[in-house]
Design a protein around this motif. Structure first.
Motif, PDB file in Angstrom:
ATOM      1  N   GLY A   1      12.110  49.124  51.933  1.00 41.70           N
ATOM      2  CA  GLY A   1      12.400  50.293  51.115  1.00 41.70           C
ATOM      3  C   GLY A   1      13.543  51.115  51.680  1.00 41.70           C
TER       4      GLY A   1
ATOM      5  N   GLU B   1       8.324  54.165  50.530  1.00 37.98           N
ATOM      6  CA  GLU B   1       8.457  53.072  49.576  1.00 37.98           C
ATOM      7  C   GLU B   1       8.724  51.784  50.328  1.00 37.98           C
ATOM      8  N   GLY B   2       8.311  50.676  49.747  1.00 37.71           N
ATOM      9  CA  GLY B   2       8.591  49.398  50.374  1.00 37.71           C
ATOM     10  C   GLY B   2       7.610  48.315  49.962  1.00 37.71           C
TER      11      GLY B   2
ATOM     12  N   MET C   1      10.962  45.061  46.030  1.00 36.30           N
ATOM     13  CA  MET C   1      11.434  45.563  47.327  1.00 36.30           C
ATOM     14  C   MET C   1      11.789  44.411  48.262  1.00 36.30           C
TER      15      MET C   1
ATOM     16  N   ARG D   1       5.807  52.749  45.620  1.00 34.77           N
ATOM     17  CA  ARG D   1       6.558  53.992  45.870  1.00 34.77           C
ATOM     18  C   ARG D   1       5.522  55.108  45.907  1.00 34.77           C
TER      19      ARG D   1
END
Length: 557
Positions: free
Chosen positions: A260, A265-266, A310, A353
């Motif tokens: 991310g 996020e990621g 991602m 996210r």
């Protein structure tokens, strides 16, 4: 009508079509099915068009009703219900004839996805006249002074602890009257009787009632609801190290986000049997994503991402069909299926996210002089000058590199770092000339440059001219190349090779410098040989800097 893709093996943009009608999920029969039907169904699912369709339960047999049969669409209809069919629930098919679709992997702009919550910034206190009601999927608070009432119809605090706990961050929530505020300002209430179970991913999903008419006279038996959140480990720096140590001592299963560009996020990766692996996106939704976010110390999830959005991971895929209720403290407490090789590929890695606390870090940094908003000389705000306005200054370029640029780009909200620049004379477009920060040394994970090591008030910069100020070039996507280290270990061996077979290796500088002193072509060299494999963990294609048109033929290759 609601629609979803189901079954396996499949990617995120294909699968058995299931439709929710009359409070029950069911399938569609493949009799007389056409690409026009698939176009209409893909648009229902948020994709721009279909590229194909599947018959004979290619993605597995469904269960329950077969809602539609002999469907015949031209392709331009707004709803599958507008197409010709035998009538809802009227079918002579079995589930061995369930239809599937393959949609073009391009989303309809602005499509409201059930796995995405769209929220504008949540303000602490809200203003009269700027409130917007929660129609549709979005819940919007605006301005200053519009409040939920803290008392329910029986005179109790309507939201209780579960209302406060789930949404904002890890730890406990607290609702209490804010007497000081009520004495200072006329309040305007919009909501009352807010009642959450604690599993909701957003306040708009809780039960509540609106006040109508004169909102300043509302909530007579109560006070404004106030929430106090306990920060997660990332936002409580002093506790982070102790918490990490405690988790390691307890031997808890670990979880992390990779790939991310921004905090929270990621791609979701979990540690199982001493190996990091990913999660397959089958049935991945906001409830499961929220459990991940809370476990990591963030708030609830605002997006549950599928289809390796991602980046694709490497190694094992540990979990599939994760189905959390939302009350779990850890993803490992949720029901899931163990993966088999046929079920999933890394093209289906799940990601999240998360909602994160608004810290205002982006207001303390800016770029100047660049050709786009993604590049420029770094300027940081320090202290406060006359009228409480921040004083802007430059960062010394000595020792500035990719890790520091990563933090700057993250703080700016501009994604990944392409370059960290130690000289920026070509971006000399600002009247800011004073160096205010030097000796910046980051690990790459910090959320703000101020969190990195630096010299503080004791500036030490050999070249204080503006041309030696630090700069960055940021990017929304980036490649992330990773050497497959176990393969190197497994294939490494020693080989003695005669010099006359090593001319190409010498020409390409693959031999040590002492090879120049050898008696060519006689004698030999002792070499370490191994195979290598490079994976791209990132979200951009890796390409050599030279385009294909400039590649040349070489006799060594």
């Amino acid at each position: 009508l609601k629609f979803r893709l189901a079954g396996y093996p499949r990617k995120h943009n294909e699968g058995r079509v299931e439709v929710f009608y009359n409070d029950e999920w069911g399938t569609i029969c493949d009799d007389d099915f056409t690409l026009g039907n698939a176009h209409v169904l893909c648009r229902h699912l948020g994709f721009v068009a279909a590229t194909g369709w599947a018959h004979s339960a290619k993605y597995g047999k469904g269960v329950g009703r077969i809602w539609l049969d002999n469907v015949n669409c031209a392709g331009g209809e707004k709803s599958i219900g507008d197409c010709k069919h035998r009538g809802w629930g009227n079918s002579d098919c079995s589930h061995e004839e369930d239809a599937g679709v393959i949609c073009k992997d391009e989303r309809i702009p602005g499509f409201k996805d059930s796995n995405v919550i769209e929220v504008r910034k949540l303000m602490g206190w809200l203003a009269p006249g700027s409130y917007r009601a929660p129609w549709g999927d979005a819940w919007v608070w605006g301005g200053l002074g519009t409040l939920p009432c803290g008392a329910g119809s029986q005179g109790r605090v309507a939201g209780d602890m579960s209302t406060a706990t789930g949404l904002a961050g890890r730890g406990s929530g607290l609702l209490s009257p804010h007497r000081l505020f009520t004495e200072r300002q006329q309040l305007h209430y919009r909501l009352h009787s807010v009642s959450c179970t604690g599993t909701e991913v957003h306040l708009s999903m809780c039960a509540f009632e609106f006040y109508r008419g004169n909102t300043s006279a509302a909530c007579r038996s109560g006070m404004p609801a106030v929430v106090s959140c306990v920060p997660g480990p990332l936002f409580a720096a002093a506790n982070a190290h102790k918490k990490k140590q405690r988790q390691q001592q307890q031997g808890q299963p670990r979880i992390r986000l990779k790939g991310g560009a921004r905090v929270g996020e990621g791609r979701v990766e979990v540690l199982r049997s001493s190996k990091w692996g990913t999660i397959c996106d089958d049935r991945w939704n906001l409830l499961s994503a929220s459990v991940v976010c809370r476990e990591l110390g963030f708030g609830s999830a605002k997006e549950a991402l599928t289809g390796a959005r991602m980046g694709q991971g490497t190694g094992p895929i540990h979990l599939n069909e994760v189905q959390c209720q939302g009350t779990e403290k850890s993803l490992w407490s949720c029901p899931f299926r163990n993966i088999t090789q046929e079920d999933c590929k890394h093209a289906e890695d799940a990601a999240v996210r998360c909602n994160i606390p608004y810290m205002g870090y982006e207001n303390l940094i800016r770029l100047s002089g660049g050709r786009s908003r993604f590049e420029g000389r770094v300027e940081v705000a320090v202290g406060a000058g006359d009228g409480n306005r921040p004083r802007w200054g430059l960062v010394c370029g000595e020792g500035w590199g990719t890790l520091e640029a990563m933090v700057a780009c993250r703080q700016l909200g501009l994604g990944f770092a392409n370059h960290g620049l130690q000289e920026t004379w070509y971006w000399d477009a600002s009247n800011v000339t004073e160096m205010v920060m030097s000796g910046v040394k980051c690990t790459g994970h910090e959320m703000s440059l101020s969190h990195c090591q630096h010299h503080g008030a004791s500036l030490s910069c050999r070249n204080t001219g503006t041309r030696f100020a630090a700069g960055v070039i940021c990017s929304e996507t980036a490649s992330d190349l990773l050497l497959h280290a176990p393969l190197v270990q497994e294939t490494a061996y020693i080989e003695d090779r005669p010099l006359h077979m090593l001319y190409c290796a010498a020409e390409e500088n693959c031999l040590s410098s002492s090879a120049r002193l050898a008696n060519w072509p006689y004698g030999h060299r002792r070499l370490l040989r191994f195979s290598s494999q490079i994976h791209n963990h990132g979200r951009a294609d890796f390409r050599p800097k030279a385009g294909r048109h400039s590649w040349v033929w070489h006799e060594c290759h």
